[in-house]
Design a protein around this motif. Structure first.
Motif, PDB file in Angstrom:
ATOM      1  N   ALA A  97       0.861  -1.184   0.000  1.00 41.47           N
ATOM      2  CA  ALA A  97       0.000   0.000   0.000  1.00 41.47           C
ATOM      3  C   ALA A  97       0.894   1.230   0.000  1.00 41.47           C
ATOM      4  CB  ALA A  97      -0.893  -0.002   1.243  1.00 41.47           C
ATOM      5  N   PRO A  98       0.362   2.406  -0.384  1.00 39.86           N
ATOM      6  CA  PRO A  98       1.182   3.625  -0.337  1.00 39.86           C
ATOM      7  C   PRO A  98       1.814   3.882   1.024  1.00 39.86           C
ATOM      8  CG  PRO A  98      -0.821   4.039  -1.575  1.00 39.86           C
ATOM      9  CD  PRO A  98      -0.958   2.660  -0.989  1.00 39.86           C
ATOM     10  N   SER A  99       1.149   3.475   2.081  1.00 43.47           N
ATOM     11  CA  SER A  99       1.684   3.676   3.434  1.00 43.47           C
ATOM     12  C   SER A  99       2.945   2.861   3.689  1.00 43.47           C
ATOM     13  CB  SER A  99       0.620   3.325   4.479  1.00 43.47           C
ATOM     14  OG  SER A  99       0.196   1.977   4.333  1.00 43.47           O
ATOM     15  N   ASP A 100       3.213   1.865   2.844  1.00 42.46           N
ATOM     16  CA  ASP A 100       4.428   1.062   2.993  1.00 42.46           C
ATOM     17  C   ASP A 100       5.656   1.751   2.404  1.00 42.46           C
ATOM     18  OD1 ASP A 100       3.235  -1.262   4.218  1.00 42.46           O
ATOM     19  OD2 ASP A 100       2.341  -1.702   2.264  1.00 42.46           O
ATOM     20  N   LEU A 101       5.442   2.804   1.623  1.00 43.10           N
ATOM     21  CA  LEU A 101       6.556   3.482   0.963  1.00 43.10           C
ATOM     22  C   LEU A 101       7.225   4.461   1.915  1.00 43.10           C
ATOM     23  CD1 LEU A 101       4.840   4.324  -2.461  1.00 43.10           C
ATOM     24  CD2 LEU A 101       6.282   2.336  -1.929  1.00 43.10           C
ATOM     25  N   ASP A 102       8.555   4.532   1.831  1.00 37.70           N
ATOM     26  CA  ASP A 102       9.317   5.495   2.624  1.00 37.70           C
ATOM     27  C   ASP A 102       9.635   6.763   1.849  1.00 37.70           C
ATOM     28  OD1 ASP A 102       9.930   4.061   5.236  1.00 37.70           O
ATOM     29  OD2 ASP A 102      10.585   2.568   3.771  1.00 37.70           O
ATOM     30  N   ALA A 103       9.707   6.675   0.527  1.00 43.42           N
ATOM     31  CA  ALA A 103      10.038   7.854  -0.278  1.00 43.42           C
ATOM     32  C   ALA A 103       9.841   7.528  -1.747  1.00 43.42           C
ATOM     33  CB  ALA A 103      11.485   8.291  -0.040  1.00 43.42           C
ATOM     34  N   ILE A 104       9.762   8.584  -2.552  1.00 48.32           N
ATOM     35  CA  ILE A 104       9.771   8.477  -4.009  1.00 48.32           C
ATOM     36  C   ILE A 104      11.047   9.140  -4.518  1.00 48.32           C
ATOM     37  CG2 ILE A 104       8.581   9.007  -6.170  1.00 48.32           C
ATOM     38  CD1 ILE A 104       5.998   9.333  -4.574  1.00 48.32           C
ATOM     39  N   LEU A 105      11.788   8.457  -5.374  1.00 47.28           N
ATOM     40  CA  LEU A 105      12.954   9.026  -6.038  1.00 47.28           C
ATOM     41  C   LEU A 105      12.608   9.273  -7.498  1.00 47.28           C
ATOM     42  CD1 LEU A 105      14.198   7.694  -3.471  1.00 47.28           C
ATOM     43  CD2 LEU A 105      16.234   7.213  -4.841  1.00 47.28           C
ATOM     44  N   ILE A 106      13.050  10.400  -8.030  1.00 45.05           N
ATOM     45  CA  ILE A 106      12.765  10.742  -9.424  1.00 45.05           C
ATOM     46  C   ILE A 106      14.068  10.784 -10.209  1.00 45.05           C
ATOM     47  CG2 ILE A 106      11.621  12.337 -10.986  1.00 45.05           C
ATOM     48  CD1 ILE A 106      10.259  13.605  -8.591  1.00 45.05           C
ATOM     49  N   SER A 107      14.096  10.102 -11.342  1.00 46.25           N
ATOM     50  CA  SER A 107      15.294  10.117 -12.196  1.00 46.25           C
ATOM     51  C   SER A 107      15.348  11.368 -13.067  1.00 46.25           C
ATOM     52  CB  SER A 107      15.338   8.861 -13.074  1.00 46.25           C
ATOM     53  OG  SER A 107      14.217   8.818 -13.949  1.00 46.25           O
ATOM     54  N   HIS A 108      14.182  11.820 -13.557  1.00 41.16           N
ATOM     55  CA  HIS A 108      14.108  13.037 -14.363  1.00 41.16           C
ATOM     56  C   HIS A 108      12.638  13.410 -14.528  1.00 41.16           C
ATOM     57  CE1 HIS A 108      13.627   9.813 -17.289  1.00 41.16           C
ATOM     58  NE2 HIS A 108      13.206  10.669 -18.199  1.00 41.16           N
ATOM     59  N   GLU A 109      12.380  14.558 -15.140  1.00 40.33           N
ATOM     60  CA  GLU A 109      11.057  15.171 -15.088  1.00 40.33           C
ATOM     61  C   GLU A 109      10.088  14.753 -16.193  1.00 40.33           C
ATOM     62  OE1 GLU A 109      13.535  17.970 -17.659  1.00 40.33           O
ATOM     63  OE2 GLU A 109      13.827  16.716 -15.899  1.00 40.33           O
ATOM     64  N   HIS A 110      10.455  13.878 -17.104  1.00 43.59           N
ATOM     65  CA  HIS A 110       9.551  13.503 -18.192  1.00 43.59           C
ATOM     66  C   HIS A 110       8.302  12.806 -17.653  1.00 43.59           C
ATOM     67  CE1 HIS A 110      13.078  13.607 -21.288  1.00 43.59           C
ATOM     68  NE2 HIS A 110      12.658  14.813 -20.942  1.00 43.59           N
ATOM     69  N   GLY A 111       7.185  13.018 -18.337  1.00 44.55           N
ATOM     70  CA  GLY A 111       5.897  12.560 -17.844  1.00 44.55           C
ATOM     71  C   GLY A 111       5.791  11.065 -17.632  1.00 44.55           C
ATOM     72  N   ASP A 112       6.481  10.269 -18.452  1.00 47.06           N
ATOM     73  CA  ASP A 112       6.398   8.818 -18.292  1.00 47.06           C
ATOM     74  C   ASP A 112       7.152   8.328 -17.059  1.00 47.06           C
ATOM     75  OD1 ASP A 112       8.763   9.546 -19.714  1.00 47.06           O
ATOM     76  OD2 ASP A 112       9.032   7.488 -20.401  1.00 47.06           O
ATOM     77  N   HIS A 113       7.777   9.252 -16.341  1.00 49.45           N
ATOM     78  CA  HIS A 113       8.441   8.929 -15.081  1.00 49.45           C
ATOM     79  C   HIS A 113       7.876   9.722 -13.904  1.00 49.45           C
ATOM     80  CE1 HIS A 113      11.849   6.586 -16.838  1.00 49.45           C
ATOM     81  NE2 HIS A 113      11.462   7.264 -17.902  1.00 49.45           N
ATOM     82  N   MET A 114       7.033  10.719 -14.194  1.00 52.01           N
ATOM     83  CA  MET A 114       6.641  11.641 -13.124  1.00 52.01           C
ATOM     84  C   MET A 114       5.159  11.911 -13.007  1.00 52.01           C
ATOM     85  SD  MET A 114       8.758  15.078 -12.251  1.00 52.01           S
ATOM     86  CE  MET A 114       7.967  15.707 -10.790  1.00 52.01           C
ATOM     87  N   LYS A 115       4.344  11.306 -13.839  1.00 51.62           N
ATOM     88  CA  LYS A 115       2.912  11.634 -13.876  1.00 51.62           C
ATOM     89  C   LYS A 115       2.255  11.566 -12.502  1.00 51.62           C
ATOM     90  CE  LYS A 115       0.493  10.067 -17.309  1.00 51.62           C
ATOM     91  NZ  LYS A 115      -0.216   9.106 -18.191  1.00 51.62           N
ATOM     92  N   GLY A 116       2.542  10.529 -11.736  1.00 54.31           N
ATOM     93  CA  GLY A 116       1.847  10.347 -10.458  1.00 54.31           C
ATOM     94  C   GLY A 116       2.603  10.815  -9.235  1.00 54.31           C
ATOM     95  N   VAL A 117       3.786  11.395  -9.418  1.00 49.29           N
ATOM     96  CA  VAL A 117       4.619  11.725  -8.258  1.00 49.29           C
ATOM     97  C   VAL A 117       3.954  12.770  -7.359  1.00 49.29           C
ATOM     98  CG1 VAL A 117       6.816  12.680  -7.480  1.00 49.29           C
ATOM     99  CG2 VAL A 117       6.762  11.114  -9.430  1.00 49.29           C
ATOM    100  N   GLY A 118       3.530  13.885  -7.932  1.00 46.15           N
ATOM    101  CA  GLY A 118       2.908  14.936  -7.145  1.00 46.15           C
ATOM    102  C   GLY A 118       1.672  14.469  -6.405  1.00 46.15           C
ATOM    103  N   PRO A 119       0.699  13.869  -7.091  1.00 49.30           N
ATOM    104  CA  PRO A 119      -0.493  13.383  -6.389  1.00 49.30           C
ATOM    105  C   PRO A 119      -0.186  12.359  -5.295  1.00 49.30           C
ATOM    106  CG  PRO A 119      -0.911  13.510  -8.746  1.00 49.30           C
ATOM    107  CD  PRO A 119       0.541  13.776  -8.571  1.00 49.30           C
ATOM    108  N   MET A 120       0.748  11.428  -5.557  1.00 52.56           N
ATOM    109  CA  MET A 120       1.094  10.424  -4.544  1.00 52.56           C
ATOM    110  C   MET A 120       1.733  11.087  -3.331  1.00 52.56           C
ATOM    111  SD  MET A 120       0.318   7.197  -5.297  1.00 52.56           S
ATOM    112  CE  MET A 120       1.530   6.208  -4.414  1.00 52.56           C
ATOM    113  N   SER A 121       2.624  12.036  -3.569  1.00 47.15           N
ATOM    114  CA  SER A 121       3.308  12.716  -2.470  1.00 47.15           C
ATOM    115  C   SER A 121       2.324  13.495  -1.604  1.00 47.15           C
ATOM    116  CB  SER A 121       4.388  13.657  -3.025  1.00 47.15           C
ATOM    117  OG  SER A 121       4.987  14.402  -1.986  1.00 47.15           O
ATOM    118  N   ARG A 122       1.426  14.253  -2.251  1.00 45.22           N
ATOM    119  CA  ARG A 122       0.473  15.079  -1.492  1.00 45.22           C
ATOM    120  C   ARG A 122      -0.550  14.229  -0.749  1.00 45.22           C
ATOM    121  NH1 ARG A 122       1.170  18.054  -6.285  1.00 45.22           N
ATOM    122  NH2 ARG A 122      -0.726  17.217  -7.240  1.00 45.22           N
TER     123      ARG A 122
END
Length: 265
Positions: free
Chosen positions: A46-71
């Motif tokens: 579950a998302p609660s099991d995650l300790d952090a998100i790491l991003i390799s770069h800003e392209h959408g196919d790597h970052m689409k869900g980062v902001g919503p998941m973090s918030r």
């Protein structure tokens, strides 16, 4: 031990899980939050099991869900300064900016980022270490620089980009300008380049090789697999292709002593 699983890998979205006994990291999140949660559930998390998100770069196919998941789940996001400032959505719950030449620690895992040549602001990839076990993710790079090769030397598990087959790309629907961008030193690794890299990196303790970021237009599982197998003399069963539309299984990276204990007598 380090465990690795892909939520999906390809031109339409990329996300990778890397976990140890005490730490679980999500590397990139190129799917919607809803899809990410569903794929995490498929892998028993579950998302609660995650300790952090790491991003390799800003392209959408790597970052689409980062902001919503973090918030939504209060997840800290780790990225380079360039990635953070170029990201379309960088409203994270919290952010940890790092330099791509400086290792850092999250939980019991050491993360060693390294810069990669790609057409993004400040892209990088990662080597993860727990005790003496090392796993590396290397996608979205147009060329294998000496520094990249140095970082990948002696790893025990690997995700490597196999974006395109030369002939499929040449004969495919992409215009010449896009083909040139993909083939450039700031584009993507093709099957042949990945195979040459693997041939150089391979050693007896490299336990698995996962082929990622395949283009649905310009590659196929069979072509990528055959090319990589041609560059490895034995133990072809170590090589697997990561899928775009479904999760992979979990792969275990263990220390050399444990790996020897698992070998059949």
């Amino acid at each position: 031990m380090i465990q690795v699983a892909a939520l999906g890998s390809g031109s339409s979205g990329n996300s990778l899980l890397v976990r140890s006994d005490k730490t679980t990291l999500l590397i990139d999140c190129g799917f919607t939050m809803k899809e990410t949660i569903a794929r995490l559930h498929h892998l028993g998390l579950a998302p609660s099991d995650l300790d952090a998100i790491l991003i390799s770069h800003e392209h959408g196919d790597h970052m689409k869900g980062v902001g919503p998941m973090s918030r939504k789940f209060g997840l800290p996001v780790w990225c380079t300064h360039g990635t953070y400032h170029r990201a379309r959505d960088n409203r994270f719950s919290s952010v940890r900016l790092f330099h791509a030449h400086e290792p850092f620690i999250i939980g019991d895992m050491e993360v060693d980022p390294f810069p990669t040549p790609h057409d993004a602001a400040e892209p990088c990839q990662f080597v993860f270490s727990v005790n003496d076990v090392r796993f590396a993710n290397v996608t979205d790079l147009g060329a294998c620089t000496p520094h990249v090769r140095e970082k990948l030397a002696g790893i025990h598990g690997l995700v490597v980009e196999c974006n395109y087959d030369n002939e499929m790309l040449r004969k495919g629907p992409y215009p010449p300008s896009l083909q040139a961008r993909i083939r450039s030193d700031y584009g993507h690794l093709g099957n042949d380049q990945a195979g040459e890299l693997l041939q150089e990196l391979d050693h007896p303790e490299l336990q698995f090789i996962l082929l990622g970021h395949l283009s649905e237009q310009n590659n196929s599982d069979a072509l990528a697999l055959a090319t990589m197998q041609a560059h490895v003399e034995d133990r072809h069963e170590r090589i697997s292709v990561l899928a775009q539309h479904c999760c992979s299984q979990w792969f275990d990276v263990v220390c050399s002593v444990a790996a020897e204990a698992l070998e059949p007598a």
